[in-house]
Design a protein around this motif. Structure first.
Motif, PDB file in Angstrom:
ATOM      1  N   VAL A 146     -30.506  45.735  59.794  1.00 51.73           N
ATOM      2  CA  VAL A 146     -29.673  45.092  58.752  1.00 51.73           C
ATOM      3  C   VAL A 146     -28.884  43.587  59.435  1.00 51.73           C
ATOM      4  N   TRP A 147     -28.304  43.863  60.819  1.00 48.73           N
ATOM      5  CA  TRP A 147     -27.616  42.986  61.432  1.00 48.73           C
ATOM      6  C   TRP A 147     -28.645  41.723  61.844  1.00 48.73           C
ATOM      7  N   THR A 148     -29.593  42.332  62.332  1.00 45.24           N
ATOM      8  CA  THR A 148     -30.816  41.183  62.918  1.00 45.24           C
ATOM      9  C   THR A 148     -31.403  40.564  61.435  1.00 45.24           C
ATOM     10  N   VAL A 149     -31.695  40.984  60.408  1.00 47.70           N
ATOM     11  CA  VAL A 149     -32.306  40.312  59.351  1.00 47.70           C
ATOM     12  C   VAL A 149     -31.458  39.028  58.957  1.00 47.70           C
ATOM     13  N   THR A 150     -30.034  39.686  58.897  1.00 53.15           N
ATOM     14  CA  THR A 150     -29.102  38.830  58.149  1.00 53.15           C
ATOM     15  C   THR A 150     -28.434  37.806  59.250  1.00 53.15           C
ATOM     16  N   LEU A 151     -28.829  37.784  60.275  1.00 51.96           N
ATOM     17  CA  LEU A 151     -28.385  36.902  61.327  1.00 51.96           C
ATOM     18  C   LEU A 151     -28.104  35.306  60.958  1.00 51.96           C
ATOM     19  N   PRO A 152     -29.334  34.821  60.104  1.00 55.05           N
ATOM     20  CA  PRO A 152     -28.883  33.689  59.607  1.00 55.05           C
ATOM     21  C   PRO A 152     -27.868  33.382  58.718  1.00 55.05           C
ATOM     22  N   VAL A 153     -27.538  34.316  57.717  1.00 57.26           N
ATOM     23  CA  VAL A 153     -26.418  34.366  56.907  1.00 57.26           C
ATOM     24  C   VAL A 153     -25.065  34.316  57.575  1.00 57.26           C
ATOM     25  N   THR A 154     -25.134  35.252  58.564  1.00 55.95           N
ATOM     26  CA  THR A 154     -23.873  35.532  59.598  1.00 55.95           C
ATOM     27  C   THR A 154     -23.488  33.947  60.245  1.00 55.95           C
ATOM     28  N   VAL A 155     -24.502  33.462  60.604  1.00 56.46           N
ATOM     29  CA  VAL A 155     -24.324  32.069  61.573  1.00 56.46           C
ATOM     30  C   VAL A 155     -23.865  31.095  60.548  1.00 56.46           C
ATOM     31  N   VAL A 156     -24.354  31.036  59.236  1.00 55.39           N
ATOM     32  CA  VAL A 156     -23.976  29.754  58.415  1.00 55.39           C
ATOM     33  C   VAL A 156     -22.567  30.316  58.038  1.00 55.39           C
ATOM     34  N   ASN A 157     -22.269  31.363  57.432  1.00 52.46           N
ATOM     35  CA  ASN A 157     -21.017  31.730  56.986  1.00 52.46           C
ATOM     36  C   ASN A 157     -19.830  31.551  58.383  1.00 52.46           C
ATOM     37  N   ALA A 158     -20.252  31.707  59.601  1.00 50.30           N
ATOM     38  CA  ALA A 158     -19.175  31.338  60.427  1.00 50.30           C
ATOM     39  C   ALA A 158     -18.965  29.893  60.862  1.00 50.30           C
ATOM     40  N   SER A 159     -19.691  29.085  60.588  1.00 52.37           N
ATOM     41  CA  SER A 159     -19.987  27.756  60.766  1.00 52.37           C
ATOM     42  C   SER A 159     -18.930  27.120  60.015  1.00 52.37           C
ATOM     43  N   ASP A 160     -18.298  25.942  60.959  1.00 48.45           N
ATOM     44  CA  ASP A 160     -17.410  25.041  60.239  1.00 48.45           C
ATOM     45  C   ASP A 160     -18.209  23.843  59.653  1.00 48.45           C
ATOM     46  N   LYS A 161     -19.381  23.605  59.766  1.00 52.16           N
ATOM     47  CA  LYS A 161     -20.107  22.600  59.222  1.00 52.16           C
ATOM     48  C   LYS A 161     -20.112  22.717  57.662  1.00 52.16           C
ATOM     49  N   ASP A 162     -20.232  21.634  56.980  1.00 49.12           N
ATOM     50  CA  ASP A 162     -20.087  21.733  55.546  1.00 49.12           C
ATOM     51  C   ASP A 162     -21.116  20.564  54.879  1.00 49.12           C
ATOM     52  N   PRO A 163     -22.457  20.552  55.482  1.00 48.95           N
ATOM     53  CA  PRO A 163     -23.358  19.539  54.977  1.00 48.95           C
ATOM     54  C   PRO A 163     -23.632  19.344  53.574  1.00 48.95           C
ATOM     55  N   SER A 164     -24.168  18.277  52.983  1.00 50.83           N
ATOM     56  CA  SER A 164     -24.575  18.272  51.652  1.00 50.83           C
ATOM     57  C   SER A 164     -25.736  19.070  51.463  1.00 50.83           C
ATOM     58  N   ILE A 165     -26.194  19.480  50.074  1.00 53.20           N
ATOM     59  CA  ILE A 165     -27.278  20.186  49.867  1.00 53.20           C
ATOM     60  C   ILE A 165     -28.386  19.663  50.390  1.00 53.20           C
ATOM     61  N   GLN A 166     -29.493  20.109  51.204  1.00 57.89           N
ATOM     62  CA  GLN A 166     -30.477  19.343  51.723  1.00 57.89           C
ATOM     63  C   GLN A 166     -31.794  20.172  51.034  1.00 57.89           C
ATOM     64  N   ALA A 167     -33.007  19.593  51.302  1.00 56.97           N
ATOM     65  CA  ALA A 167     -34.144  20.300  50.655  1.00 56.97           C
ATOM     66  C   ALA A 167     -34.353  21.686  51.286  1.00 56.97           C
ATOM     67  N   GLU A 168     -33.832  22.020  52.495  1.00 55.38           N
ATOM     68  CA  GLU A 168     -34.246  23.084  53.244  1.00 55.38           C
ATOM     69  C   GLU A 168     -33.318  24.252  52.494  1.00 55.38           C
ATOM     70  N   ASP A 169     -32.312  23.879  51.911  1.00 60.48           N
ATOM     71  CA  ASP A 169     -31.353  24.632  51.174  1.00 60.48           C
ATOM     72  C   ASP A 169     -32.147  25.014  49.827  1.00 60.48           C
ATOM     73  N   ILE A 170     -32.678  24.291  49.072  1.00 55.81           N
ATOM     74  CA  ILE A 170     -33.123  24.287  47.938  1.00 55.81           C
ATOM     75  C   ILE A 170     -34.344  25.291  48.084  1.00 55.81           C
ATOM     76  N   ILE A 171     -35.181  24.969  49.164  1.00 50.08           N
ATOM     77  CA  ILE A 171     -36.448  25.775  49.374  1.00 50.08           C
ATOM     78  C   ILE A 171     -36.091  27.159  49.855  1.00 50.08           C
ATOM     79  N   GLY A 172     -35.053  27.329  50.684  1.00 48.68           N
ATOM     80  CA  GLY A 172     -34.621  28.643  51.054  1.00 48.68           C
ATOM     81  C   GLY A 172     -34.414  29.430  49.819  1.00 48.68           C
ATOM     82  N   TRP A 173     -33.247  28.672  48.851  1.00 45.50           N
ATOM     83  CA  TRP A 173     -32.939  29.647  47.796  1.00 45.50           C
ATOM     84  C   TRP A 173     -34.107  30.081  46.823  1.00 45.50           C
TER      85      TRP A 173
END
Length: 224
Positions: free
Chosen positions: A35-62
């Motif tokens: 579970v920890w390994t699979v959710t690494l992308p979510v963990t990194v995103v939630n821990a990041s201070d970056k706040d970019p606008s919604i991009q194509a990768e976001d929509i495709i990923g969702w």
């Protein structure tokens, strides 16, 4: 799992482990690492201070995550209904999504996990690209170690002598849901090559000794 417990009062997949604390500990530790390994992308995103606008990768990923989640839910629902039908005894599941894939639940799981990764692309950089381990780990595990490998072997053992089952396997995609008219007409060399790759990788990943540990390892992974 909750529905299974409410329906049958227990989960027989855990019966053998209840009497062996070591196996039970390994199971839950491995599951936690999974579970920890699979959710690494979510963990990194939630821990990041970056706040970019919604991009194509976001929509495709969702979209990938949403489609994968729906497929997995529907596949599990179809399988649950099949198992609860008195007419299913001695048969393999080919209702609903299982008409188009022999393992649609694993397809959904893999797709939604890659969705996590794709949606994290606008954020990750440098060493954070190691989050790629998550979807790669899950994909290899389900395709070549635990999921498909063990279930295909089990199905062949139960129904391998049944002509209708052999026809079902020839006409039905092992993972990606496809109409049978499409998968059934794919060239034989493609299916044969696919089978050889799976066999070689699964043998390499499970090359344990012959004194029963391989079987125990397969049994443990089959719990997931």
């Amino acid at each position: 799992m909750v529905i299974r417990i409410l329906r049958w009062g227990e989960d027989k997949r855990y019966d053998r482990m209840r009497h062996n604390v070591g196996n039970l500990a390994v199971f839950f530790i491995f599951q936690g690492l999974w579970v920890w390994t699979v959710t690494l992308p979510v963990t990194v995103v939630n821990a990041s201070d970056k706040d970019p606008s919604i991009q194509a990768e976001d929509i495709i990923g969702w979209i990938m995550w949403l489609v994968g989640t729906i497929v997995e839910i529907l596949a599990d629902k179809d399988k649950f209904s099949f198992k609860n039908s008195p007419e299913s005894k001695g048969k393999w599941c080919e209702i609903g999504l299982w008409k188009y894939s022999r393992h649609p639940n694993y397809f959904g799981d893999i797709l939604l996990t890659w969705g996590y990764f794709v949606a994290s692309l606008p954020i990750i950089e440098g060493a954070e690209w190691l989050v790629l381990i998550g979807p790669v780990f899950l994909t290899l595990l389900l395709l070549f170690v635990s999921g498909l490998t063990i279930l295909e072997k089990s199905g062949d053992k139960k129904f391998g002598n049944v002509e209708a089952y052999r026809v079902y396997k020839k006409r039905t995609s092992p993972l990606i849901p496809l109409p049978r008219s499409i998968y059934g007409n794919l060239p034989y060399w493609f299916k044969a090559y696919e089978a050889r790759i799976k066999q070689k990788l699964s043998c390499a990943s499970l090359s344990l000794d012959s004194r029963g540990r391989r079987r125990g390892f397969e049994t443990l992974l089959a719990r997931f």
